[in-house]
Scaffold this motif. Sequence first.
Motif, PDB file in Angstrom:
ATOM      1  N   LEU A  67       0.817  -1.202   0.000  1.00 32.27           N
ATOM      2  CA  LEU A  67       0.000   0.000   0.000  1.00 32.27           C
ATOM      3  C   LEU A  67       0.856   1.260   0.000  1.00 32.27           C
ATOM      4  O   LEU A  67       1.911   1.310   0.646  1.00 32.27           O
ATOM      5  N   SER A  68       0.394   2.282  -0.727  1.00 34.84           N
ATOM      6  CA  SER A  68       1.086   3.566  -0.815  1.00 34.84           C
ATOM      7  C   SER A  68       0.065   4.682  -0.669  1.00 34.84           C
ATOM      8  O   SER A  68      -1.129   4.432  -0.467  1.00 34.84           O
ATOM      9  N   VAL A  69       0.524   5.932  -0.800  1.00 32.03           N
ATOM     10  CA  VAL A  69      -0.381   7.074  -0.610  1.00 32.03           C
ATOM     11  C   VAL A  69      -1.532   7.072  -1.606  1.00 32.03           C
ATOM     12  O   VAL A  69      -2.611   7.600  -1.304  1.00 32.03           O
ATOM     13  N   ARG A  70      -1.324   6.510  -2.783  1.00 34.19           N
ATOM     14  CA  ARG A  70      -2.397   6.507  -3.783  1.00 34.19           C
ATOM     15  C   ARG A  70      -3.566   5.615  -3.358  1.00 34.19           C
ATOM     16  O   ARG A  70      -4.658   5.695  -3.934  1.00 34.19           O
ATOM     17  N   ASN A  71      -3.328   4.748  -2.376  1.00 39.37           N
ATOM     18  CA  ASN A  71      -4.358   3.811  -1.933  1.00 39.37           C
ATOM     19  C   ASN A  71      -5.121   4.286  -0.708  1.00 39.37           C
ATOM     20  O   ASN A  71      -6.038   3.595  -0.257  1.00 39.37           O
ATOM     21  N   ILE A  72      -4.752   5.457  -0.166  1.00 39.71           N
ATOM     22  CA  ILE A  72      -5.379   5.980   1.055  1.00 39.71           C
ATOM     23  C   ILE A  72      -6.131   7.266   0.739  1.00 39.71           C
ATOM     24  O   ILE A  72      -5.563   8.206   0.181  1.00 39.71           O
ATOM     25  N   SER A  73      -7.405   7.319   1.093  1.00 37.98           N
ATOM     26  CA  SER A  73      -8.199   8.530   0.898  1.00 37.98           C
ATOM     27  C   SER A  73      -9.223   8.633   2.022  1.00 37.98           C
ATOM     28  O   SER A  73      -9.369   7.719   2.832  1.00 37.98           O
ATOM     29  N   MET A  74      -9.951   9.736   2.047  1.00 36.22           N
ATOM     30  CA  MET A  74     -10.982   9.907   3.067  1.00 36.22           C
ATOM     31  C   MET A  74     -12.107   8.895   2.909  1.00 36.22           C
ATOM     32  O   MET A  74     -12.858   8.650   3.851  1.00 36.22           O
ATOM     33  N   GLU A  75     -12.215   8.313   1.715  1.00 36.12           N
ATOM     34  CA  GLU A  75     -13.261   7.315   1.471  1.00 36.12           C
ATOM     35  C   GLU A  75     -12.842   5.929   1.939  1.00 36.12           C
ATOM     36  O   GLU A  75     -13.638   4.998   1.940  1.00 36.12           O
ATOM     37  N   GLY A  76     -11.573   5.764   2.311  1.00 36.98           N
ATOM     38  CA  GLY A  76     -11.099   4.464   2.770  1.00 36.98           C
ATOM     39  C   GLY A  76      -9.872   4.004   2.007  1.00 36.98           C
ATOM     40  O   GLY A  76      -9.142   4.809   1.428  1.00 36.98           O
ATOM     41  N   ILE A  77      -9.663   2.694   1.992  1.00 32.22           N
ATOM     42  CA  ILE A  77      -8.497   2.108   1.329  1.00 32.22           C
ATOM     43  C   ILE A  77      -8.946   1.436   0.038  1.00 32.22           C
ATOM     44  O   ILE A  77      -9.903   0.648   0.034  1.00 32.22           O
ATOM     45  N   ASN A  78      -8.269   1.750  -1.062  1.00 34.01           N
ATOM     46  CA  ASN A  78      -8.560   1.127  -2.342  1.00 34.01           C
ATOM     47  C   ASN A  78      -7.318   0.392  -2.838  1.00 34.01           C
ATOM     48  O   ASN A  78      -6.219   0.601  -2.325  1.00 34.01           O
ATOM     49  N   LEU A  79      -7.477  -0.441  -3.821  1.00 32.89           N
ATOM     50  CA  LEU A  79      -6.356  -1.184  -4.398  1.00 32.89           C
ATOM     51  C   LEU A  79      -6.106  -0.765  -5.843  1.00 32.89           C
ATOM     52  O   LEU A  79      -5.660  -1.565  -6.673  1.00 32.89           O
ATOM     53  N   ASN A  80      -6.364   0.503  -6.148  1.00 37.72           N
ATOM     54  CA  ASN A  80      -6.103   1.033  -7.484  1.00 37.72           C
ATOM     55  C   ASN A  80      -4.603   1.215  -7.705  1.00 37.72           C
ATOM     56  O   ASN A  80      -3.916   1.822  -6.885  1.00 37.72           O
TER      57      ASN A  80
END
Length: 226
Positions: A67-80
Amino acid sequence: MEKTMVNLSQLRQKGVWNFQPYSQSVTGAMAQLDKSPFPVVKLDTLGTTKRGYFITGVKDAGKVPLLSVRNISMEGINLNHVRYLTPDEHKKLEATQVHRGDVLVNLIMRPGIAAVYESDQPANIDTHLARLRLTDKIDPAYLVFYLNSDVAQALIHSLSTGSVQPMLTITALNDLPVMLPSLAEQKQIIAEAQRLTQEAGQLSKAAEERRAEAQKLLGKLFQEAV
């Protein structure tokens, strides 16, 4: 537009990313902390903080998400756009492993933005994320709600450093003041926040549907006019 006059020598000594430490938003955040009906404690009293390592991972091979910063947002954790480690690499990097209930925090780009890791699947973090493993004094969902709030974000921005892009150090993160209600109050706050978020999503969806209906109506009127 907000204007704040400061001495240039102050900025050089501070070495901060922006002028946020001298702005009204930080002054307002500090005032809210002073008036808080709850105890205010430093983040490092609520658990352990660990920064990830510099790991590249691979794009198409491996099974364990890195996981990196691109996977963390206020909406949660994504695997994009996630990269992966092999199971053997995951085991060797024990200090960067993520467990269910850990709070992951961005250290660059959008410093302080946080999300709870809610999966039982193994994962690791890279050097641009911090992992918070909390004590039973605080609910992970409440801490994420707090870190993503305007109050905490103003304070975090004031502590960010860096010459090219904002960066939050582990020391600064650990020193961050946190409003700490009782666990029962934390759960009440989260339940209300989730209710309001869900309601906002429903209203947003309804607004989009109405806009689509309006566009169809305009299109129909134009066709009849022709």
